[in-house]
Scaffold this motif. Structure first.
Motif, PDB file in Angstrom:
ATOM      1  N   GLY A  99     -60.587 -13.094  -9.124  1.00 46.90           N
ATOM      2  CA  GLY A  99     -61.657 -13.968  -9.572  1.00 46.90           C
ATOM      3  C   GLY A  99     -61.332 -15.377  -9.124  1.00 46.90           C
ATOM      4  N   PRO A 100     -62.112 -16.356  -9.536  1.00 53.02           N
ATOM      5  CA  PRO A 100     -61.873 -17.740  -9.116  1.00 53.02           C
ATOM      6  C   PRO A 100     -60.635 -18.325  -9.795  1.00 53.02           C
ATOM      7  CG  PRO A 100     -63.633 -17.669 -10.718  1.00 53.02           C
ATOM      8  CD  PRO A 100     -63.304 -16.245 -10.399  1.00 53.02           C
ATOM      9  N   SER A 101     -60.207 -19.470  -9.324  1.00 52.95           N
ATOM     10  CA  SER A 101     -59.025 -20.128  -9.897  1.00 52.95           C
ATOM     11  C   SER A 101     -59.331 -20.707 -11.260  1.00 52.95           C
ATOM     12  CB  SER A 101     -58.572 -21.256  -8.972  1.00 52.95           C
ATOM     13  OG  SER A 101     -59.539 -22.310  -8.971  1.00 52.95           O
ATOM     14  N   GLY A 102     -58.259 -20.965 -12.012  1.00 52.08           N
ATOM     15  CA  GLY A 102     -58.432 -21.614 -13.300  1.00 52.08           C
ATOM     16  C   GLY A 102     -59.073 -22.985 -13.172  1.00 52.08           C
ATOM     17  N   ASP A 103     -58.737 -23.715 -12.099  1.00 53.85           N
ATOM     18  CA  ASP A 103     -59.328 -25.037 -11.896  1.00 53.85           C
ATOM     19  C   ASP A 103     -60.836 -24.947 -11.727  1.00 53.85           C
ATOM     20  OD1 ASP A 103     -56.901 -26.292 -12.124  1.00 53.85           O
ATOM     21  OD2 ASP A 103     -56.544 -26.415  -9.950  1.00 53.85           O
ATOM     22  N   SER A 104     -61.292 -23.989 -10.922  1.00 49.56           N
ATOM     23  CA  SER A 104     -62.739 -23.821 -10.728  1.00 49.56           C
ATOM     24  C   SER A 104     -63.422 -23.452 -12.040  1.00 49.56           C
ATOM     25  CB  SER A 104     -63.012 -22.741  -9.682  1.00 49.56           C
ATOM     26  OG  SER A 104     -62.586 -23.155  -8.400  1.00 49.56           O
ATOM     27  N   MET A 105     -62.778 -22.569 -12.798  1.00 49.71           N
ATOM     28  CA  MET A 105     -63.354 -22.172 -14.082  1.00 49.71           C
ATOM     29  C   MET A 105     -63.486 -23.365 -15.023  1.00 49.71           C
ATOM     30  SD  MET A 105     -61.723 -18.584 -15.231  1.00 49.71           S
ATOM     31  CE  MET A 105     -61.586 -17.187 -14.126  1.00 49.71           C
ATOM     32  N   ARG A 106     -62.469 -24.200 -15.076  1.00 50.85           N
ATOM     33  CA  ARG A 106     -62.522 -25.340 -15.992  1.00 50.85           C
ATOM     34  C   ARG A 106     -63.674 -26.272 -15.656  1.00 50.85           C
ATOM     35  NH1 ARG A 106     -56.998 -24.556 -15.560  1.00 50.85           N
ATOM     36  NH2 ARG A 106     -56.074 -23.933 -17.548  1.00 50.85           N
ATOM     37  N   LYS A 107     -63.946 -26.414 -14.373  1.00 55.45           N
ATOM     38  CA  LYS A 107     -65.054 -27.281 -13.980  1.00 55.45           C
ATOM     39  C   LYS A 107     -66.392 -26.713 -14.440  1.00 55.45           C
ATOM     40  CE  LYS A 107     -62.543 -29.039  -9.973  1.00 55.45           C
ATOM     41  NZ  LYS A 107     -62.393 -28.991  -8.490  1.00 55.45           N
ATOM     42  N   MET A 108     -66.464 -25.375 -14.556  1.00 57.85           N
ATOM     43  CA  MET A 108     -67.702 -24.733 -14.982  1.00 57.85           C
ATOM     44  C   MET A 108     -67.636 -24.189 -16.398  1.00 57.85           C
ATOM     45  SD  MET A 108     -69.997 -24.937 -12.633  1.00 57.85           S
ATOM     46  CE  MET A 108     -69.384 -26.599 -12.355  1.00 57.85           C
ATOM     47  N   GLY A 164     -69.296 -15.202  -7.712  1.00 57.30           N
ATOM     48  CA  GLY A 164     -69.858 -16.039  -8.760  1.00 57.30           C
ATOM     49  C   GLY A 164     -71.369 -16.046  -8.662  1.00 57.30           C
ATOM     50  N   THR A 165     -72.004 -16.553  -9.690  1.00 56.66           N
ATOM     51  CA  THR A 165     -73.461 -16.613  -9.719  1.00 56.66           C
ATOM     52  C   THR A 165     -73.906 -18.003 -10.137  1.00 56.66           C
ATOM     53  OG1 THR A 165     -73.582 -14.283 -10.341  1.00 56.66           O
ATOM     54  CG2 THR A 165     -75.556 -15.593 -10.648  1.00 56.66           C
ATOM     55  N   VAL A 166     -74.750 -18.599  -9.335  1.00 58.93           N
ATOM     56  CA  VAL A 166     -75.339 -19.899  -9.671  1.00 58.93           C
ATOM     57  C   VAL A 166     -76.726 -19.632 -10.237  1.00 58.93           C
ATOM     58  CG1 VAL A 166     -75.937 -22.194  -8.841  1.00 58.93           C
ATOM     59  CG2 VAL A 166     -74.041 -20.939  -7.778  1.00 58.93           C
ATOM     60  N   GLU A 167     -76.922 -20.016 -11.490  1.00 60.19           N
ATOM     61  CA  GLU A 167     -78.169 -19.701 -12.175  1.00 60.19           C
ATOM     62  C   GLU A 167     -79.081 -20.927 -12.209  1.00 60.19           C
ATOM     63  OE1 GLU A 167     -78.045 -17.354 -15.593  1.00 60.19           O
ATOM     64  OE2 GLU A 167     -76.168 -16.350 -15.090  1.00 60.19           O
ATOM     65  N   PHE A 168     -80.352 -20.683 -11.912  1.00 56.90           N
ATOM     66  CA  PHE A 168     -81.358 -21.739 -11.882  1.00 56.90           C
ATOM     67  C   PHE A 168     -82.512 -21.386 -12.809  1.00 56.90           C
ATOM     68  CE2 PHE A 168     -79.392 -22.000  -7.647  1.00 56.90           C
ATOM     69  CZ  PHE A 168     -79.084 -23.357  -7.565  1.00 56.90           C
ATOM     70  N   ILE A 169     -83.086 -22.411 -13.410  1.00 56.79           N
ATOM     71  CA  ILE A 169     -84.356 -22.274 -14.106  1.00 56.79           C
ATOM     72  C   ILE A 169     -85.416 -22.804 -13.151  1.00 56.79           C
ATOM     73  CG2 ILE A 169     -84.433 -24.519 -15.289  1.00 56.79           C
ATOM     74  CD1 ILE A 169     -85.097 -21.164 -16.993  1.00 56.79           C
ATOM     75  N   VAL A 170     -86.512 -22.066 -12.979  1.00 57.54           N
ATOM     76  CA  VAL A 170     -87.515 -22.416 -11.973  1.00 57.54           C
ATOM     77  C   VAL A 170     -88.864 -22.598 -12.650  1.00 57.54           C
ATOM     78  CG1 VAL A 170     -88.587 -21.761  -9.781  1.00 57.54           C
ATOM     79  CG2 VAL A 170     -86.227 -21.056 -10.274  1.00 57.54           C
ATOM     80  N   GLU A 179     -76.203 -23.099 -14.778  1.00 58.30           N
ATOM     81  CA  GLU A 179     -74.769 -22.886 -14.938  1.00 58.30           C
ATOM     82  C   GLU A 179     -74.259 -22.034 -13.774  1.00 58.30           C
ATOM     83  OE1 GLU A 179     -73.712 -20.309 -18.244  1.00 58.30           O
ATOM     84  OE2 GLU A 179     -75.781 -19.580 -18.318  1.00 58.30           O
ATOM     85  N   ILE A 180     -72.941 -21.986 -13.641  1.00 55.36           N
ATOM     86  CA  ILE A 180     -72.307 -21.042 -12.727  1.00 55.36           C
ATOM     87  C   ILE A 180     -71.518 -20.061 -13.572  1.00 55.36           C
ATOM     88  CG2 ILE A 180     -70.635 -20.684 -10.884  1.00 55.36           C
ATOM     89  CD1 ILE A 180     -71.295 -23.363  -9.757  1.00 55.36           C
TER      90      ILE A 180
END
Length: 667
Positions: free
Chosen positions: A104-113, A272-278, A288-289
């Motif tokens: 999965g992604p790094s802990g640093d990336s997770m903390r940002k999201m 990962g998934t980048v979620e958008f409201i449209v 959110e990611i």
């Protein structure tokens, strides 16, 4: 690639990862709680280790126990699945510190999201469009109320950590704000361990469209197209599809570029998934990611022909992405629905219990089943009540919907109640068929997806009666054959009596209705009387769950299932579930002894007690909150009165139907 990996999860995602790893000759290690000792992921893995009690915090949330199993088993990597520790940055760091690869992604990336508030600020700085709102650290109720007034109503309160629809509330007026804030914070605290929230403008009639992204350790990042998840109930996704029928090529390109931009902003690697409201206008905003693989990833796999778990393994092993952006192609249309143990007619109350019958369509080029249970397994109160994901694929959306309807018609679940009939109505509803549904439609128009009130139609009811009559006759014949006197007249189930023709009575329950029928005849030819009148049935034959018969000369065909607790009849479009009842019920004193008191609707844990002996309460007043299957349930007084006794305290586990608060008439 790795030689051995540990899967720090359960259910269908654990089974999914194990099967993919096996294709590459990778040995697998499962972990399990006391409640999951006989679970399918335990049976499927090469080896499995116990890690604690049934509650997630005693097992699947224990990073230390999982790391110890990895050390003892010799695993080289840990796949977190989704949920539990999958988005826990501290756990990802601990895995790395132990010399293992985190898939999965790094802990640093997770903390940002990990904080929705921080993520919004970061995305805004990176040029990704975000919804106006409040993301500050000051969480005092007074300040949040002032910020709510500034943003304006309607607005959404969202837990700053976590996902899955937990800790989210829509507020439409100022007087609703503080009660919703308290409930949202409490739910967030219970689900994610932190109660921080953010506020944001609520977009009316929005679409929920998310972009699957992938990055690697070499700095590459691409997207694999979109999924639309606009069919939602209380923020829980009900139906997912790809591609979105709303998205144009131009919008897809713009959203895909924004999603990749978001992934690069946090140096993202893995799935990962980048979620958008449209908005209806096509204007889109970052939500959110999700820094993990998601439940709905199979629809992306079916339209791209890619195995995302394989990509996860390769990227975690240090390999570059297998394909570049220009190499990604899509074909056809895929749709996913989730089969849950829940009762839609009782407010989607989660269910639990043994799966006495579990019939799912056979996998094929058009149908995929992802499940972590089989017939005979138990759906427990400790985890999400999902039974299986049903995913279909075909050349276009219309044909995919037809495949989905056909696949749902082949499903049968007995034991806990399920949402199959609800899903069947959903996939035939004009809002879904015409692709006009928005994220709030189900909550606004839920009655349109519920069975109509009133009498049961005659033909399905007659089919249920004939199914039971034929089963009785077949069982009687089987018993006679096994007995010492197979020709005895007492072994015949045709109801024959001296002096008159046969007469058999049956009774079924449907909701609050009691349906009684009387039948004469046998062997597939009957005269049946019911509230709808008298009907002639001829030529009835039951074989492998298919009933064919003529009703008043009209030939019909049904799919049927007859169990001890229900007779289910399906006409190809609709499902009728009837409960067999005793012919002569004792009605005197049949009133529920719990009536007028507050009882647990299902097994769960008490999280809040809001009444004490001697308190005066009004009808509908909340007196207790329990938590079960990741959901918070509000228990309310059924009538006005005085609290006589409170029988459970916060932290206690309670059984279904247990009386928790007793009431007496106000003096």
């Amino acid at each position: 690639m790795f030689n051995k990996i540990l899967i720090a999860n359960r259910g269908e995602i654990a089974c999914r990862v194990i099967r993919t790893a096996r294709r590459f000759g990778i040995a697998t290690v499962a972990v399990y709680s006391e409640a999951d000792a006989d679970a399918q992921h335990v049976r499927l893995a090469d080896e499995a280790w116990p890690i604690g009690g049934p509650r997630p915090q005693d097992s699947y949330l224990r990073g230390d126990a999982i790391l110890e199993v990895a050390r003892q088993s010799g695993a080289q990597a840990i796949h977190p699945g989704y949920g539990f520790l999958s988005e826990n940055a501290d756990f990802a760091d601990a895995v790395k510190a132990a010399g293992l690869a985190f898939i999965g992604p790094s802990g640093d990336s997770m903390r940002k999201m990990g904080s929705k508030a921080g993520a919004k600020d970061l995305m805004a700085a990176a040029g990704v469009p975000v919804v106006p709102g409040y993301t500050g650290e000051d969480q005092s109720p007074d300040l949040l109320a002032r910020e709510a007034q500034r943003i304006g109503f309607p607005l959404m309160i969202k837990a700053a950590h976590g996902g899955g629809g937990k800790g989210m509330r829509i507020v439409r007026s100022a007087d609703e704000f503080l009660p919703n804030l308290e409930s949202c914070q409490r739910e967030a605290k219970n689900a994610f361990g932190r109660d921080r929230v953010l506020l944001e403008r609520y977009i009316e009639s929005p679409r929920h469209i998310e972009i699957q992204v992938f990055g690697d350790s070499q700095g590459n990042a691409i997207h694999l197209g979109e999924r639309e998840c606009s069919a939602q109930r209380r923020y829980q996704k009900v139906l997912e599809e790809s591609p979105s029928p709303f998205v144009t090529p131009e919008l897809r390109a713009a959203m895909g570029a924004a999603a990749v931009q978001a992934a690069r902003a946090i140096d993202y690697a893995n799935a990962g998934t980048v979620e958008f409201i449209v908005a209806p206008s096509g204007e889109f905003f970052f939500m959110e990611i999700n820094t993990r693989l998601q439940v709905e990833h199979p629809v992306t796999e079916l339209v791209t022909g890619l195995d995302l778990v394989e990509w996860q393994l390769r990227v975690a092993a240090g390999e570059p992405l297998p394909l570049a952006q220009d190499d990604i192609t899509q074909r056809g249309h895929a749709i996913e629905v989730r089969l849950y143990a829940e009762d839609p007619e009782a407010g989607f109350l989660p269910g639990s219990g043994r799966l006495e019958r579990l019939r799912l369509p056979p996998p094929s080029a058009h149908v995929r089943i992802d499940s972590g249970v089989v017939e005979g397994d138990t759906v427990t109160i400790f985890y999400d009540p999902m039974i299986a994901k049903l995913i279909v694929h075909d050349a276009d959306r219309a044909r995919a919907l037809a495949r989905l309807r056909e696949a749902l018609a082949q499903c049968a679940i007995s034991g806990p109640k399920s949402n199959i009939a609800f899903l069947e109505r959903l996939v035939r509803h004009p809002a879904v068929v015409d692709a006009t549904i928005d994220t709030g439609y189900l909550d606004r128009h839920l009655d349109e997806f519920m069975p109509p009130a009133g009498e049961v139609e005659a033909e399905p009811l007659l089919a249920a009666a004939v199914t039971r009559l034929l089963d009785q006759e077949r069982q009687a014949q089987a018993d006679a054959t096994a007995s010492g006197d197979p020709t005895s007249p007492w072994a015949i189930a045709d109801g024959w009596r001296l002096g008159h023709g046969s007469l058999r009575s049956l009774a079924f329950g449907h909701g609050e209705q009691r349906l009684e029928l009387r039948a004469r005849g046998s062997g597939g030819d009957y005269r049946i009387e019911s509230a709808t009148g008298s009907h002639d049935v001829a030529g009835a034959r039951l074989s492998d769950g298919t009933l064919s018969l003529r009703i008043d000369g009209h030939a019909r065909r049904f799919t049927v299932a007859d169990d001890a607790d229900a007779v289910v009849v399906h006409d190809g479009a609709r499902r009728l579930r009837l409960q067999p009842l005793a012919l002569y019920e004792h009605e005197a004193g049949a009133a529920d002894s719990n009536a007028g008191n507050v009882a647990a609707p299902m097994p769960g844990r008490v999280v809040l007690v809001k009444a004490a002996p001697g308190d005066a309460v009004e009808a509908g007043q909340e007196v207790m909150v329990i938590e079960a299957m990741k959901m918070e349930l509000s228990l309310k007084a059924p009538r006005a009165g005085t609290v006589a006794e409170v029988r459970a305290q916060a932290g206690e586990f309670v059984d279904a139907d247990a009386v928790l608060v007793t009431l007496e008439d106000a003096s």
